[in-house]
Structures are given as C-alpha cells and as structure tokens.
Design an enzyme around this catalytic site. Structure first.
Site, PDB file in Angstrom:
ATOM      1  N   ARG A  86     -77.708  -5.816 -29.398  1.00 10.19           N
ATOM      2  CA  ARG A  86     -77.304  -5.598 -28.023  1.00 10.19           C
ATOM      3  C   ARG A  86     -78.111  -7.001 -27.160  1.00 10.19           C
ATOM      4  NH1 ARG A  86     -78.627  -0.768 -30.259  1.00 10.19           N
ATOM      5  NH2 ARG A  86     -77.389   0.785 -29.828  1.00 10.19           N
ATOM      6  N   ASP A 146     -79.454   7.566 -27.610  1.00  9.43           N
ATOM      7  CA  ASP A 146     -80.317   7.799 -28.953  1.00  9.43           C
ATOM      8  C   ASP A 146     -80.995   8.996 -29.120  1.00  9.43           C
ATOM      9  OD1 ASP A 146     -80.528   4.297 -29.013  1.00  9.43           O
ATOM     10  OD2 ASP A 146     -80.303   5.344 -27.087  1.00  9.43           O
ATOM     11  N   ARG A 149     -78.611  11.411 -30.459  1.00 13.21           N
ATOM     12  CA  ARG A 149     -78.161  11.153 -31.730  1.00 13.21           C
ATOM     13  C   ARG A 149     -79.678  11.658 -32.575  1.00 13.21           C
ATOM     14  NH1 ARG A 149     -76.500   4.826 -30.473  1.00 13.21           N
ATOM     15  NH2 ARG A 149     -73.974   5.336 -30.222  1.00 13.21           N
ATOM     16  N   HIS A 173     -83.653   0.652 -25.568  1.00 16.31           N
ATOM     17  CA  HIS A 173     -82.452   1.085 -26.216  1.00 16.31           C
ATOM     18  C   HIS A 173     -81.977   0.036 -27.321  1.00 16.31           C
ATOM     19  CE1 HIS A 173     -78.390   2.439 -26.772  1.00 16.31           C
ATOM     20  NE2 HIS A 173     -77.782   1.492 -26.208  1.00 16.31           N
TER      21      HIS A 173
HETATM   22  P1  NAD Z   1     -65.170  -3.171 -23.020  1.00 16.77           P
HETATM   23  O1  NAD Z   1     -65.055  -4.542 -23.374  1.00 16.77           O
HETATM   24  O2  NAD Z   1     -64.125  -2.410 -23.416  1.00 16.77           O
HETATM   25  O3  NAD Z   1     -65.331  -3.213 -21.262  1.00 16.77           O
HETATM   26  C1  NAD Z   1     -65.848  -4.052 -20.593  1.00 16.77           C
HETATM   27  C2  NAD Z   1     -65.016  -4.211 -19.371  1.00 16.77           C
HETATM   28  O4  NAD Z   1     -65.820  -4.971 -18.182  1.00 16.77           O
HETATM   29  C3  NAD Z   1     -63.951  -4.951 -19.361  1.00 16.77           C
HETATM   30  O5  NAD Z   1     -62.464  -4.211 -19.247  1.00 16.77           O
HETATM   31  C4  NAD Z   1     -63.944  -6.213 -18.527  1.00 16.77           C
HETATM   32  O6  NAD Z   1     -62.757  -6.671 -18.009  1.00 16.77           O
HETATM   33  C5  NAD Z   1     -64.920  -5.494 -17.507  1.00 16.77           C
HETATM   34  N1  NAD Z   1     -65.801  -6.848 -16.864  1.00 16.77           N
HETATM   35  C6  NAD Z   1     -66.246  -7.829 -17.160  1.00 16.77           C
HETATM   36  N2  NAD Z   1     -66.941  -8.596 -16.271  1.00 16.77           N
HETATM   37  C7  NAD Z   1     -66.406  -7.904 -15.222  1.00 16.77           C
HETATM   38  C8  NAD Z   1     -66.923  -8.189 -13.891  1.00 16.77           C
HETATM   39  N3  NAD Z   1     -67.629  -9.326 -13.533  1.00 16.77           N
HETATM   40  N4  NAD Z   1     -66.587  -7.063 -12.957  1.00 16.77           N
HETATM   41  C9  NAD Z   1     -65.779  -6.139 -13.278  1.00 16.77           C
HETATM   42  N5  NAD Z   1     -65.386  -5.949 -14.635  1.00 16.77           N
HETATM   43  C10 NAD Z   1     -65.949  -6.825 -15.544  1.00 16.77           C
HETATM   44  O7  NAD Z   1     -66.823  -3.009 -23.455  1.00 16.77           O
HETATM   45  P2  NAD Z   1     -67.097  -1.429 -23.324  1.00 16.77           P
HETATM   46  O8  NAD Z   1     -67.041  -0.917 -25.109  1.00 16.77           O
HETATM   47  O9  NAD Z   1     -66.917  -0.546 -22.527  1.00 16.77           O
HETATM   48  O10 NAD Z   1     -68.591  -1.810 -23.344  1.00 16.77           O
HETATM   49  C11 NAD Z   1     -69.236  -1.942 -22.052  1.00 16.77           C
HETATM   50  C12 NAD Z   1     -70.999  -2.439 -21.946  1.00 16.77           C
HETATM   51  O11 NAD Z   1     -71.396  -1.199 -22.037  1.00 16.77           O
HETATM   52  C13 NAD Z   1     -71.104  -3.263 -23.114  1.00 16.77           C
HETATM   53  O12 NAD Z   1     -72.230  -4.075 -22.383  1.00 16.77           O
HETATM   54  C14 NAD Z   1     -71.729  -2.426 -24.083  1.00 16.77           C
HETATM   55  O13 NAD Z   1     -72.585  -2.910 -24.896  1.00 16.77           O
HETATM   56  C15 NAD Z   1     -72.346  -1.372 -23.377  1.00 16.77           C
HETATM   57  N6  NAD Z   1     -72.701  -0.023 -23.992  1.00 16.77           N
HETATM   58  C16 NAD Z   1     -73.804   0.374 -23.618  1.00 16.77           C
HETATM   59  C17 NAD Z   1     -74.313   1.726 -23.873  1.00 16.77           C
HETATM   60  C18 NAD Z   1     -75.521   2.370 -24.040  1.00 16.77           C
HETATM   61  O14 NAD Z   1     -75.943   3.166 -24.384  1.00 16.77           O
HETATM   62  N7  NAD Z   1     -76.443   1.865 -22.857  1.00 16.77           N
HETATM   63  C19 NAD Z   1     -73.216   2.300 -24.868  1.00 16.77           C
HETATM   64  C20 NAD Z   1     -72.091   1.790 -25.426  1.00 16.77           C
HETATM   65  C21 NAD Z   1     -71.674   0.593 -24.815  1.00 16.77           C
END
Ligand code: NAD
Length: 309
Positions: A86, A146, A149, A173
């Site tokens: 991450r 987490d 999980r 995280h």
């Molecule tokens: P993804 O690529 O499917 O979606 C990300 C989206 O953000 C895309 O549609 C993209 O077009 C959009 N985007 C990018 N820049 C942007 C901006 N400036 N304004 C508006 N939209 C914008 O990715 P995902 O699988 O949905 O994951 C998204 C984030 O969530 C990642 O950073 C991932 O690591 C994180 N995540 C966090 C957790 C957690 O527990 N916190 C869990 C899963 C994923």
C-alpha cells in the site's frame, strides 16, 4: 434523508454504493469519477435495481454534487498491483488526494470525510491537512477491514459466529498492523482460557500464522482476482451506518492520535467511538509491552512518510 457522495467509482466505490443500496443506508448516493463514462455507467447499472430495494436515488455527478452530503467517501486513486504494498502508492495517491480535497472543499459543508484510498493512514492525514476540517470529521477506514478478517479467521477456527468474537487489529492498515491478542475474547472469555477448555482440534492455533493471514489477505486476493472490494464495501457501510444513525459503535477506524503512548499528530487505527459528528472518542486501550512496541514501530513507519514538521 441521508446523502452519500462517493468519489472514485472504481471497484471499491461502486461496490460500496451497491452495499449501501442493499442496506438502505442512504436515500441519495452520488458517484463521482474523473472518468465520467465510468461513474455514469456504474450509476446507471445500480439505479436499474432501484425497484428491488428501499427508495434510493443513485446518480453520477460532479464535485459540486458533494454539496449537502452527510458523508463523502474518497476511494479515488491508484490501487495495488500484484506484489505492490500500500505504501508503494503513496506518491501517486497523495497528489490525487490533494487534488480531490481542493476540488471538494467548497462543497463539504457539515459532511464527514471517509478516506479509503491507500495508504489509508497517510491519505487520511493528507485529507485532514488539505481541508483544514476538525480531525473528528476526517476518518480513515483504517483497520476495520483487517479486524473483520481477524474475527472471521478466529470464528472459523473456534466454531463461533464472528460477531461473537471480540477482537481488534490496530496500527497501520498495512504490513505493520497489530492483531490485539491480549484483548481477544469469545463471549467474554479471554481467548487463552477459551482455548484451554475447547475440545476442538485446532491445527491453526498458531498466532503468527493467523496474524500473517490477516496481514497478507489483500496480497492473496489481489494475486487471485486483481482487487479487493466486497468486504471493504461492507466495512464502509458499517462505518457509515454508525455515523448516520449516531450509534456510538466502536470501530477501528484511522483517527488523529494525540498522545497515545506519546504518539501524536498522525493517523492510525485504534478502537474509536463513532457517531453523527465523526470520531467521538478514541478508547484509551492498554497494550502489553510487546503490543506497545509494535504500535510504536507502526507509528514510526507511518511518520516517516509524512511531511516533516
Ligand atoms: P479502481 O482503480 O477500480 O478505482 C479507482 C477510481 O478512482 C478509478 O475509477 C479512477 O478513475 C478514479 N480516480 C482516480 N483519480 C481520480 C480523481 N482525481 N478524481 C476522481 N476519481 C479519480 O481502484 P479500487 O480497487 O476501487 O481502489 C481504490 C482505492 O481504494 C485504492 O487506493 C485501493 O488501494 C484502496 N483500497 C482501500 C481499502 C481499505 O481498506 N482502505 C481496501 C481496498 C482498496
């Protein structure tokens, strides 16, 4: 009438909208993405299920549609490729988080910001700094996932409903997260005592192995299917319910620490009380010496990614 704005209509954003739609969490959900076709397509697909759920208006929008939202969820940004940590996303996503924070600032009003983009502890800190909101209103989803999980794995091994396994993962995280074994109990019975009296043959009593499985779960899922989104969407819905219904639930969100074992001015997860105004309180949990040392390591690591000063 509750309104949720979701910025980033990717896997996590759109699945979160779906989870909220099924749960009747809000009456209005707006999806915002820099790729307009993406947010429009997801919103259209979701809204075609409206006749099967409680009334909800799901639509695509622009940043100004954050106006009037009770919660703004930020999932915009890059996600982990197989093998990537991450923290490897920090530079790309910090830039995106600053950009999004600036774009939504005029429309935040009284909303709570729920940050999901990874590395979430650093992104929550970035959003807090960039918006200037009170820290109680900028929350990272932290180790809520987490923790779930961890409870799931323990529940499976102990033959107990995970809802009755009381356990927490705290800290980052990410790779330095800490499963709080010392506080784990099942139906009020400390885990060690529960295990002594349990007649089940439990091949995975090994704490290190369970901790590793919790910590590495995202790597395993990403290796298999490219992204994680179902469980995080449910975790986000749970956080939002606690806020919208002013529940005072205890969830391990990422919050700004102030003198927790001498650690201040950074976001990390601890059990927090959540209500309508955001983080009401961080529960002053006592750690064992080993857990304290691990928590300080987690904090030192996160601090090294924050701007100095
Ligand atoms: P993804 O690529 O499917 O979606 C990300 C989206 O953000 C895309 O549609 C993209 O077009 C959009 N985007 C990018 N820049 C942007 C901006 N400036 N304004 C508006 N939209 C914008 O990715 P995902 O699988 O949905 O994951 C998204 C984030 O969530 C990642 O950073 C991932 O690591 C994180 N995540 C966090 C957790 C957690 O527990 N916190 C869990 C899963 C994923």
């Amino acid at each position: 009438m509750s309104k949720i704005a979701i910025i980033g209509a990717g896997f996590v954003g759109s699945t979160t909208a779906y989870a909220c739609m099924l749960g009747g969490t809000a009456q209005e959900i707006v999806l915002i993405d820099k790729i307009k076709e993406k947010s429009r397509g997801e919103a259209m697909d979701l809204s075609h299920g409206a006749s099967f759920v409680r009334p909800v208006y799901i639509h695509a929008g622009e940043y100004e549609d954050c106006h009037g939202a009770d919660i703004i969820v930020i999932t915009a940004g890059a996600s982990q490729a197989p093998g990537q940590s991450r923290l490897d996303l920090v530079h790309t996503n910090r830039r995106i988080m600053e950009e999004v924070a600036a774009a939504i600032s005029p429309y935040i009003g009284e909303a709570i910001l729920l940050i999901v983009t990874n590395p979430v502890d650093i992104m929550a800190y970035t959003a807090w700094q960039a918006t200037g909101l009170p820290a109680a209103r900028v929350i990272g989803s932290g180790t809520v996932l987490d923790t779930s999980r961890f409870r799931h794995l323990l529940g499976e091994r102990c033959g107990i409903d995970p809802r009755n396994v009381h356990a927490y993962v705290i800290g980052e995280h990410g790779d330095s997260e800490i499963p709080l074994w010392s506080r784990t109990n099942i139906g009020g019975v400390p885990l060690a005592e529960f295990c002594q009296k349990c007649r089940r043959v439990c091949p995975a009593e090994n704490r290190e192995e369970i901790g590793r499985m919790v910590r590495d779960a995202a790597y395993t899922i990403i290796e298999g299917k490219g992204a994680t989104y179902y469980a995080i969407a449910l975790a986000l819905r749970r956080i939002m319910e606690s806020i919208l219904r002013d529940e005072y639930s205890v969830l391990t969100v990422s919050a700004l620490l102030e003198d927790f074992y001498g650690i201040s001015d950074l976001y990390l997860s601890l059990p927090c009380v959540l209500g309508r105004s955001g983080v009401k309180k961080i529960i002053p949990i006592t750690l064992t010496d080993e857990e304290k040392e691990q928590f300080i390591c987690s904090a030192t690591k996160i601090k090294s990614y924050l701007p100095a000063g």
